[in-house]
Design a protein around this motif. Structure first.
Motif: not given
Length: 961
Positions: A5, A835-836, A873-878, A881
């Motif tokens: 991903t 992460d957010a 979690k769908a929206e993770l930072s690089n 991730r």
């Protein structure tokens, strides 16, 4: 390329840029909500590569206009790139105007606000958050920077290089223009606009040139900058004396900011520091803080040459600047320590950090070579492997060519590459070419495997004595275990510094077979094949080998020595590192026996007598004693096991500490009284060593008294806490109470918070101490969860987040690894929350789970569920991730249950602990090492004019040690 991903960037795919940027003229109209950035760049095609469009990097920017040679031009945007297809073949000027929002930049990468001021952090790829650019280290340009801002709110305007102009403008605004004459990559750009004051010092260097040094901080912190200034002066002196590298700007500036992801940053001429790595006073900072500040100030200053004047071609070469500069700051610290004993303490502390942080990384999901081959997010590779292991690789260069030869190699390196962006291979070649015929030049290709192979080599050594022939044969064998992406590995060059001791401790002369005479009592053998034997002649009795002296290579040594031989080394070895190592191995063997068998630990009389002898030794340095008498770190113990039960390790360590405290109670009392410091506070090696030993003694005395319900020593510790005149003694007494869970710990913590509630860095210590408190019936974990809701706690400040959350998850395995899985659940929640806000800090916290595969039942399955929860979690930072994906890729069957406690089921045979219940964490992974100015002419109002210090008169021998 994409794999899984995340998008992967590979070293083998490197190509030079299609365009060069030669000059950059930046104008900032600074506003916290909407800063306008105008960039005028002079570009030219790189004729050495095929033609193509101009692709500029940019993130979270609002693009307003794009001009080429003053005319509007068509462009397109794809993802985070601005693409211009129709670009002139001849040199041209590109003008871009855009806005950004510093106030909303919680990532602290690019241009952001902190404490009402503007600050930047551009390494590694933060400049693209300021304006569109070829944001890569091999594009080097000369910068001119103009800043305009409200004068009352932002009276100090700083950027790289030399100040050209200041002026007042309409509407209460003012401006400053700066010019940096040295070409630099965009990651070295810096800007500061804030209400600051400065400590200033003028110096005259050995070259006879005058320079202005400035340390800028917020009002109220000025008295805490003296040590940083003294460290900067010492660094300037040392680098010129040791490597003939002078300060090359008229002024050099350092700025402190409380919101900063790293320890510090080496921006050309304008270093920006986390305040934790800059501010110190006896009342607010410990001896360790003073030492850390000296080291980091030196590190960032030394980057001026090893990183700035010569930079890295691409981010895969990061250790070219970081490993080399860590080595230089370690050498500086040892030279500043001066005495052989103090130098040895520095080396021991560096190796302890390497083993507790880098060795686990080498064995975990994120294992990578010193020069990585692939990454998705470069922020994830500011690691102990790049920094600390990279430093050890540089140290091996020096070991192989000698101190003088290394100096010649450095000189050739700068002669060849000053002003260039180069590779690790370029550095290796320069050192080898400057030392023809050396052990390095003969084996250069083999030596460079240290850059390409991940993992920690295992070195086995076995000796055989032939009494009739009077020979001693030392057989060496190396193996490098598989790591992710690398299974079969080739032999590496391993320099083995050694000596041989007789059983009564005498150093034996060393003469190898074929040599005409002995060459002293210590030497370096070079192993460059899978196995090799060395025969020493004229050896009159079976010797005790002292191998890997000074930790001459970053390997795991198995020399097969038993207690009798280790006791000889502990008592007699002339190498202080191996003397300390013997103490640790004596403790480690006993701890591992308890962990592996499940039997309660019982320290034997021989070990206790040896530790008493160390403590009472009239000639050993107190700082050395304090290190030798401590148990090995729990994370290091875990690295010796195939299957890790954190609670079993902790139980063994606590049992050992309690027995050592009890058996040596009278000796600890003697040590406490005999090593008190009189006179004014100085963070020098002598005083620091005494305080280290007295604080260790006090902790043992309080621990023993608490266990026996004796209130005398806890009472004395509380009184010492109240009466302390420096933070080292205050924290030592408070820690003794907290770690022993003494009844007086709670009122002491309350008193400490009330006394220092206005000192952010001290409150960080308050949180950290509680986060690292020895686990006791689940109370530490419960306390941390409670403190996470404290009014003084926030995840938005990296220092505060690290002080509590990292202290628990990364540095307190017993409190974190819980059978109910609550620690893992907590970890997952904090990673997602961070992460957010700040992906870089979240990525560091995610690394805690790198070694989950080694955990025993029931921890392993619960840990994997926690990792999967983050991955869902769908929206993770690089940043997060990449780490989580690599952790999940670990084969759950890879860890054999050989070291599981008796009766324990294997991890793969046990049902998972539900993550929803509450988690637990894995063996602590390393927190990456911290990464590493020219100011306006406004003098600090409360300082007299800066005096001139003529460092030409300084004694170079005092610098070189």
């Amino acid at each position: 390329m994409r794999e899984g991903t995340v998008t992967l960037i590979r070293r083998e795919d490197y190509v030079a840029p299609i365009f060069w940027i030669r000059t950059v003229d930046l104008t900032f109209d600074l506003d916290p909500a909407k800063t306008l950035v105008t960039s005028k760049m002079q570009l030219e095609r790189n004729t050495a590569v095929p033609h193509g469009p101009l692709r500029l990097h940019g993130e979270e920017l609002n693009l307003l206009r794009v001009l080429i040679n003053g005319e509007s031009v068509s462009f397109r945007q794809e993802g985070h790139e601005l693409i211009i297809d129709n670009v002139p073949d001849a040199d041209f000027q590109l003008e871009i105007r855009n806005t950004c929002c510093p106030d909303k930049n919680t990532s602290l990468s690019g241009l952001y606000t902190s404490g009402g001021g503007f600050f930047t952090q551009c390494e590694a790829e933060g400049f693209r958050r300021i304006t569109y650019f070829l944001d890569r280290p091999d594009v080097m340009a000369v910068y001119t920077v103009t800043m305009r801002a409200d004068k009352s709110r932002f009276p100090v305007l700083l950027s790289n290089g030399n100040l050209l102009e200041t002026a007042d403008l309409d509407n209460g605004r003012h401006m400053a223009r700066w010019h940096d004459p040295f070409p630099k990559p965009s990651y070295l750009f810096a800007l500061v606009a804030a209400d600051l004051v400065a400590r200033e010092q003028r110096i005259r260097t050995r070259a006879g040139k005058d320079h202005l040094l400035q340390v800028y901080v917020r009002r109220g912190d000025l008295e805490k900058t003296e040590h940083a200034m003294n460290s900067l002066i010492a660094s300037v002196v040392w680098d010129e004396a040791r490597f003939n590298l002078p300060l090359d700007l008229e002024r050099f500036m350092v700025v402190g900011v409380s919101d900063f992801n790293m320890g510090a940053m080496e921006n050309k001429g304008l270093n920006i520091f986390n305040t934790s790595a800059l501010l110190a006073s006896p009342a607010t900072a410990t001896d360790a803080d003073f030492h850390r500040i000296e080291s980091i100030v030196a590190h960032e200053y030394f980057h001026n040459w090893t990183g700035n004047r010569v930079t890295c071609r691409d981010w895969f070469q990061l250790s070219l600047k970081e490993g080399l500069t860590v080595f230089r700051d370690q050498e500086f610290s040892m030279d500043m320590a001066a005495t052989p004993s103090a130098r040895a303490v520095c080396r021991i502390q560096d190796v302890r950090a390497l083993r507790s942080m880098q060795f686990p990384e080498d064995a975990g999901a994120m294992a990578h070579p010193v020069r990585p081959d692939v990454y998705a997010e470069i922020n994830n590779f500011y690691t102990p492997t790049v920094y600390e292991k990279g430093s050890e690789v540089v140290r091996m260069y020096q070991t192989l060519v000698g101190r003088e030869g290394f100096g010649k190699g450095m000189a050739l390196y700068f002669e060849r590459h000053d002003g260039q962006a180069v590779t690790c291979d370029d550095f290796a070649q320069a050192i080898a070419d400057a030392n023809p015929g050396s052990e390095l030049s003969k084996r250069l290709d083999t030596f460079k495997r240290w850059y390409s192979q991940a993992g920690t080599p295992r070195l086995q050594a076995r000796g055989q004595y032939d009494a009739a022939a009077r020979t001693y044969t030392l057989s060496l064998q190396q193996v490098n275990p598989p790591s992710p992406g690398q299974s079969d590995k080739l032999p590496q060059v391993i320099p083995v510094a050694l000596g041989l001791l007789s059983r009564d401790g005498a150093a034996l002369p060393l003469q190898l077979q074929g040599e005409s005479e002995a060459v002293g009592t210590d030497r370096v053998l070079v192993l460059d094949s899978a196995e090799q034997s060395f025969v020493f002649i004229h050896v009159d009795s079976a010797p005790v080998p002292s191998l890997l002296r000074g930790f001459s290579a970053p390997v795991v040594l198995d020399d097969g020595l038993g207690d009798d031989e280790l006791l000889v080394l502990l008592k007699h070895d002339s190498d202080a590192f191996n003397r300390w190592e013997a103490s640790q191995r004596l403790a480690l063997s006993r701890l591992l026996t308890s962990v592996r068998t499940g039997a309660p630990l019982q320290l034997d009389a021989a070990y206790l007598d040896a530790m008493r002898a160390v403590l009472r030794h009239p000639e050993l340095d107190p700082a050395f004693k304090a290190l030798a008498l401590q148990m090995p770190d729990e994370a290091y113990i875990a690295e010796q096991l195939t299957v890790v039960d954190p609670q079993a390790i902790h139980a063994a360590v606590t049992q050992a500490q309690a027995q050592l405290a009890s058996a040596l109670a009278a000796d600890w009392a003697w040590a406490f009284e005999a090593h008190q410091v009189s006179g004014g506070y100085q963070p020098d090696p002598v005083q620091s060593g005494k305080r280290a030993l007295t604080n260790l003694a006090l902790s043992m005395l309080v621990l023993n008294a608490t266990r026996s319900n004796d209130g005398v020593w806890p009472g004395r510790a509380y009184q010492r806490f109240k009466d302390a005149t420096n933070m080292t003694d205050r924290m030592g007494a408070l820690s003794a109470l907290v770690q022993a869970h003494a009844a007086l710990a709670e009122p002491a913590l309350e008193r400490f918070h009330a006394q220092f509630k206005g000192e952010a860095l001290v409150i960080d210590k308050w949180f950290a101490l509680q986060g690292r408190a020895m686990e006791h019936d689940g109370k530490t974990f419960a306390r941390v969860k409670q403190l996470a809701k404290h009014p003084d706690f926030t995840l938005k400040n990296p220092n505060r987040a690290r002080s509590l959350i990292f202290s628990l998850c990364m540095f307190n395995p017993a409190a974190f690894h819980r059978t109910d899985a609550a620690g893992y659940v907590f970890w997952a929640e904090q990673v997602l929350a961070l992460d957010a806000i700040n992906p870089q800090v979240a990525g560091r916290l995610a690394r805690v789970m790198d070694r989950w595969i080694t955990l025993a039942t029931p921890y392993r399955s619960a840990a994997r569920e926690a990792i999967a929860r983050v991955a869902a979690k769908a929206e993770l930072s690089n940043d997060v991730r990449e780490i989580i994906d690599r952790q999940l890729a670990m084969d759950a069957k890879a860890a054999a249950p050989a070291d599981a406690a008796p009766g324990a089921a294997t991890a793969t045979a046990t049902a998972a602990v539900p993550v929803a219940a509450a988690p637990t964490a894995a063996t602590p992974a390393a927190a990456p090492a911290a990464a590493s100015g020219d100011a306006t002419t406004h003098p600090a109002p409360d300082l007299p004019p800066a005096a001139v210090i003529d460092v030409t008169a300084s004694d170079p021998s005092a610098v070189q040690g």
